[in-house]
Structure formats: C-alpha cells, structure tokens
Design an enzyme around this catalytic site. Structure first.
Site, short mmCIF file in Angstrom:
data_model
loop_
_atom_site.label_atom_id
_atom_site.label_comp_id
_atom_site.label_asym_id
_atom_site.label_seq_id
_atom_site.Cartn_x
_atom_site.Cartn_y
_atom_site.Cartn_z
N GLY A 1 0.79 -1.22 0.00
CA GLY A 1 0.00 0.00 0.00
C GLY A 1 0.82 1.27 0.00
O GLY A 1 0.51 2.23 -0.71
N THR A 2 1.89 1.31 0.79
CA THR A 2 2.69 2.53 0.87
C THR A 2 3.32 2.86 -0.47
O THR A 2 3.30 4.01 -0.92
CB THR A 2 3.76 2.39 1.96
N ASN B 1 -8.86 3.85 7.84
CA ASN B 1 -8.19 2.77 8.55
C ASN B 1 -8.41 2.83 10.06
O ASN B 1 -8.32 1.79 10.73
CB ASN B 1 -6.69 2.79 8.26
N GLN C 1 -7.79 -0.66 3.12
CA GLN C 1 -8.70 -1.22 4.12
C GLN C 1 -9.98 -1.75 3.49
O GLN C 1 -10.61 -2.67 4.01
CB GLN C 1 -9.05 -0.17 5.17
N GLY D 1 -1.61 -6.69 -0.09
CA GLY D 1 -1.89 -8.11 0.09
C GLY D 1 -2.17 -8.53 1.51
O GLY D 1 -3.11 -9.31 1.76
N HIS D 2 -1.40 -8.05 2.48
CA HIS D 2 -1.50 -8.61 3.83
C HIS D 2 -2.73 -8.13 4.60
O HIS D 2 -3.01 -8.63 5.69
CB HIS D 2 -0.23 -8.29 4.64
N THR E 1 12.53 -6.41 -9.91
CA THR E 1 12.31 -7.83 -10.16
C THR E 1 10.95 -8.24 -9.60
O THR E 1 10.60 -7.92 -8.46
CB THR E 1 13.42 -8.67 -9.50
N CYS F 1 3.55 8.06 18.69
CA CYS F 1 4.42 8.37 19.82
C CYS F 1 5.69 9.01 19.31
O CYS F 1 6.34 8.48 18.41
CB CYS F 1 4.76 7.09 20.60
#
Length: 395
Positions: free
Chosen positions: A68-69, A155, A183, A204-205, A241, A329
């Site tokens: 995503g990033t 999110n 999301q 994907g995750h 790749t 933080c």
C-alpha cells in the site's frame, strides 16, 4: 492471545499460503526469455488476470508493487508529476486530513520539496467527506489541481467514503483521482472501472495475502511518472524484479476474500455490532467513533474518557487482548489521533481512542475475551491517568 488487530494485518489464507509455497519452489525470473522465465511470467499474468477480474479492472491496469505505501507513493507522486509535466499550473493536491500517513506524508513531502499547494477537504464528525465539498474545491482550483486523493475506507474509524461520486466530480473537472483502498479491498465491493478512478491502491496482507506485495490499479491513459527506475517492468511504471511467489499468493487471497466477501462481512458485522453493544454496557462512558452504520464490517473504534489510549492498549495486551491505538508516539510522548482531530474531536478524546478490528478468522470467543478484560483494564488505565503529572500526556 486474542487478536483484534486485523486492520493492521490479518493471517494468510490457506489458499494463499499454498500458492506461495508452490510458486516459491519454482526457478525462473519472470523477465527472462527462457522456458523457466516464461513459466514464471505465465503465473504472474494469470495472477494479474485474477486480480483484475475481482476488482473490476483490465489486466493491463494492474501494476504490482510492494504494498500500500508504495502504491500510494507511486499514484500521488506519479500523477502529480505527470500532470505538472503537461501543465506547469497544476501543482495543487486535494486531500482530507483523515488519510493514512502513507498518503499524508507523501503530500507533505511534495509540498516541501516540489512546491505543491494543498487544499484540505473537510470531514464531518463521523469522518465523511462530502462530494459537494470536492466539487466546490474543483470549481475554485480545478485548473491548477494535479490530483485528488481520498481513501475508500478509513483505517482508524472505518467510515466509508463516497468514492465513485468524488471520482465523477474529478472526471468532470479533468482531474486525476486516486483512492487508497487498502482497508476496503476484500471488505466492501470495489469495481475500478465503474468507480471512474484514475488509480487505486491495494495491499496483500490486509486481505489474507503475504506482506510485501500489493498493486496499484492504474488507468491505461493516466500520465504517471515512475518513482523507481531500472528494468522497466510493469508498464515501465514500476521497475524491479517481479515477486512471482508473492504475486501468486496475493492473487489467491484476492480471489478467496472477494468470492467469500458477502458471507464473511455478514458474520463480521454481527460480531462487530455485538461488541459495540456490550462495550457500551460495561463502559457506559465509551464513545463510538465513525459512522455507526456506514463503516467497515470489522471495524470498532472507541474513545475511553480518562484513559490514555496507549496505556489502555498495554493493559489489555498484558491481559491477552491485542488491539491498536490511532495515536502516534514521538520522543516518548503520545500524540493524539490525527483522524479524530480532523473530525473535530477534542485532543483528550483523540488521545483516548482504541481500534478493535475483526478478520475472517475472528470468533465470538474473541469478543467475549475482550469484554472479560475491558472493564478492569479501563479502570486501571483511568487510575494510571489520574496519577500522571498534569500535561505529561502519558508515555
């Protein structure tokens, strides 16, 4: 442990694990011309077709990335540079303050390093972006706007945006529109072609695939300047790749999560609504954030007055319940959730928030475990907050 942080990452689906193991045992670079390379390429292209079919895109519009990033960076930077290359006046970005940092930090970087001007789209107290506000911004700044970016589903608070209406306004103004759908994909229906978006980010995750792989759905006619340069893979938009095993597993996860989406979402909504009801019973002061109805099926986001969100998270973690806080933080001092602040919440409310997020493997036992631990955890976090020096903000 009871895992209630599926919005951060969810476990790989069995079909994705199997696809990954099978593909990782093969030899061959998908860019090579020999038989092994052609076999790897065939698996990549079959995966591309699966993903395109499930997300309403053509295979040529699926550009594989590391997640995503990277997809957000490629879309926003690439479309911004592409627009400015054809018209130097186009140096403005329309964006809301509730975006993920993978979008906000890109926008701020373009502002600092490329002279981008930012128009901040307002959001209401539930996190909604009004298409009318987008139309107004485009009427005022359309000639100089390079790109609009609006996330499909937030999110933190889970509120779903009217992306097709926003994209339609951008099409009418001749402005590219991108949506971070990290999301949303696998949780709500997405049709890239019908949405009229220029670009859409997926990871994907978040939907049962592996970490480190994702995609940018990118219209064929989009003027998108590459961020990476090298071998010219992926339409010469994203060099590097090709991760054959990751892409195969990603495609398997997209296929499984979308094919079972209606059934899974119905079950998660029932768990979500039960969790919300019971939290309000045991902690009457808790404040639900986001739209109570028009939200992701697995998202629950509460503020707990009198608590520091990170302190409450750690108390729950010690009790065996894992969740997330929207705060950041810095230098040992907690920062309030930028999403809640953009929604008009007070700093105290923005500091006291927690997100509980469900996934395809969540059960009623997970909800029970949270409710068993929550009342005592809130009491302990409130007591810890009272013992802090004024203005310390927690740790």
């Amino acid at each position: 442990m009871t895992y209630l942080d599926h919005a951060a990452t969810t476990e790989m689906l069995a079909v994705a694990r199997e696809a990954y193991v099978n593909a990782s045992g093969r030899l061959g670079n998908a860019s090579s011309l020999h038989a092994s390379g052609r076999a790897a390429r065939r698996l990549v292209e079959e995966s591309r077709e699966q993903i395109a079919e499930r997300l309403g895109a053509s295979p040529s519009e699926v550009v594989f990335t590391s997640g995503g990033t990277e997809s957000d960076n490629l879309a926003i930077k690439g479309l911004f540079w592409g627009a400015r290359r054809t018209d130097e006046r186009k140096n403005r970005i329309l964006v809301s303050g509730t975006e993920h940092h993978a979008v906000l930090d890109v926008v701020h970087w373009l502002q600092e390093h490329e002279g981008a001007r930012i128009s901040w789209l307002p959001v209401d107290a539930m996190g909604h972006i009004s298409p009318a506000d987008v139309v107004s911004a485009l009427e005022e700044h359309g000639d100089e706007t390079a790109v609009t970016t609006v996330m499909w589903a937030n999110n933190e608070v889970g509120t779903i945006a009217p992306v097709p209406e926003i994209a339609a306004a951008c099409v009418n103004a001749g402005v590219p529109c991108h949506s971070d759908a990290v999301q949303a994909a696998g949780s709500v229906p997405i049709d890239f072609e019908a949405s009229r978006l220029t670009a859409l980010s997926v990871s994907g995750h978040k939907l049962g695939g592996p970490m480190g792989v994702g995609a940018l759905l990118l219209s064929r006619d989009a003027a998108c300047t590459p961020v990476l340069h090298g071998g010219g893979q992926e339409r010469e938009v994203r060099s590097g790749t090709i991760d054959v095993a990751g892409i195969a597993a990603f495609a398997a996860a997209v296929t499984e999560s979308i094919d079972s989406m209606d059934k899974t979402a119905e079950r998660m909504r029932a768990l979500r609504d039960d969790l919300i009801r019971r939290v309000r019973e045991v902690v009457p002061s808790a404040v639900l954030n986001g739209d109570p109805d028009d939200r992701l099926p697995g998202n629950i986001h509460f503020s707990f007055p009198g608590c520091e969100g990170d302190a409450l998270l750690l108390v729950l973690d010690a009790a065996g319940v894992e969740c997330a806080t929207g705060s950041a933080c810095s230098a040992g001092v907690s920062q309030p959730s930028h999403v809640l602040l953009a929604m008009g919440a007070s700093e105290e409310r923005a500091r006291s928030s927690l997100r509980f997020s469900l996934g395809y493997s969540s059960t009623a036992a997970d909800v029970d475990a949270l409710l068993d631990a929550l009342p005592q955890a809130v009491a302990r976090a409130q007591a810890a907050g009272l013992s802090l020096p004024a203005g310390s903000g927690g740790a």
